[in-house]
Design a protein around this motif. Sequence first.
Motif, PDB file in Angstrom:
ATOM      1  N   GLY A   1       0.838  -1.193   0.000  1.00 32.66           N
ATOM      2  CA  GLY A   1       0.000   0.000   0.000  1.00 32.66           C
ATOM      3  C   GLY A   1       0.870   1.240   0.000  1.00 32.66           C
ATOM      4  N   PRO A   2       0.241   2.410  -0.080  1.00 30.71           N
ATOM      5  CA  PRO A   2       1.001   3.657  -0.175  1.00 30.71           C
ATOM      6  C   PRO A   2       1.969   3.886   0.984  1.00 30.71           C
ATOM      7  N   TRP A   3       1.544   3.582   2.207  1.00 27.14           N
ATOM      8  CA  TRP A   3       2.429   3.808   3.354  1.00 27.14           C
ATOM      9  C   TRP A   3       3.646   2.898   3.307  1.00 27.14           C
TER      10      TRP A   3
ATOM     11  N   ALA B   1      -8.158   9.461   7.901  1.00 28.15           N
ATOM     12  CA  ALA B   1      -7.579   9.634   6.563  1.00 28.15           C
ATOM     13  C   ALA B   1      -6.256   8.885   6.422  1.00 28.15           C
ATOM     14  N   CYS B   2      -5.440   8.897   7.474  1.00 28.85           N
ATOM     15  CA  CYS B   2      -4.135   8.230   7.404  1.00 28.85           C
ATOM     16  C   CYS B   2      -4.263   6.711   7.376  1.00 28.85           C
ATOM     17  N   TYR B   3      -5.272   6.181   8.054  1.00 24.65           N
ATOM     18  CA  TYR B   3      -5.428   4.725   8.114  1.00 24.65           C
ATOM     19  C   TYR B   3      -6.322   4.168   7.012  1.00 24.65           C
TER      20      TYR B   3
ATOM     21  N   VAL C   1      -6.440   3.783   3.963  1.00 26.38           N
ATOM     22  CA  VAL C   1      -5.746   3.614   2.685  1.00 26.38           C
ATOM     23  C   VAL C   1      -5.558   2.117   2.457  1.00 26.38           C
TER      24      VAL C   1
END
Length: 198
Positions: free
Chosen positions: A10-12, A50-52, A54
């Motif tokens: 994923g993005p992170w 929003a941060c999670y 994804v």
Amino acid sequence: MVTLYRPGEGPWYRLPTGWKTALLLVVVLAVCLLPPTWWAAGAMAAVCVACYAVPGIGLRELVRQAWAARWIVAVTLAGQLIFLDPEHAVANAARVTTAITLAGLLTLTTPATELLDTVERAMRPLARLGLDPQRAALTLSVTLSTLPVLARLARDVREAQLARGGGRSLRHFAMPFLVMVLKHADELGDALAVRGVR
């Protein structure tokens, strides 16, 4: 409370460690600068969502991180309510929750070795001021590895307490937990001394 790395995609996970650390640090600092109001507490919750929310992480993980930090949040909120009005207390507790969950996101998506290498590289310029970057990275490493150990020790003591029919008494929990924590600290200190760390 702080969950160590779990492989995923994923993005992170794709973001380079230095950029990811800097981005999350900026977000936490921005959250800390918000005024202590109800809308700011809502904005902090929205930032966490929003941060999670994804691919590769998910809101279930956010709930798990927040639940793991529930006692810290509860103690923070209770302490704030003694001295402040509810709006300020809730906003300050939301700040703490946001910082903890974003730190959890960083350690969840970053292998510890990469994180420590990044911290050490970032602190190299401070060596001129007498700061030892390797010692600082080691301190961070010990901290990151100790938090899950303490959570496991607390769980073991609680399970043993319930198995013996001790109920949920804090008084009966605190002493064995403290003994196990001190024993772990002794073993950790001995291990570091054997490796020449003073």
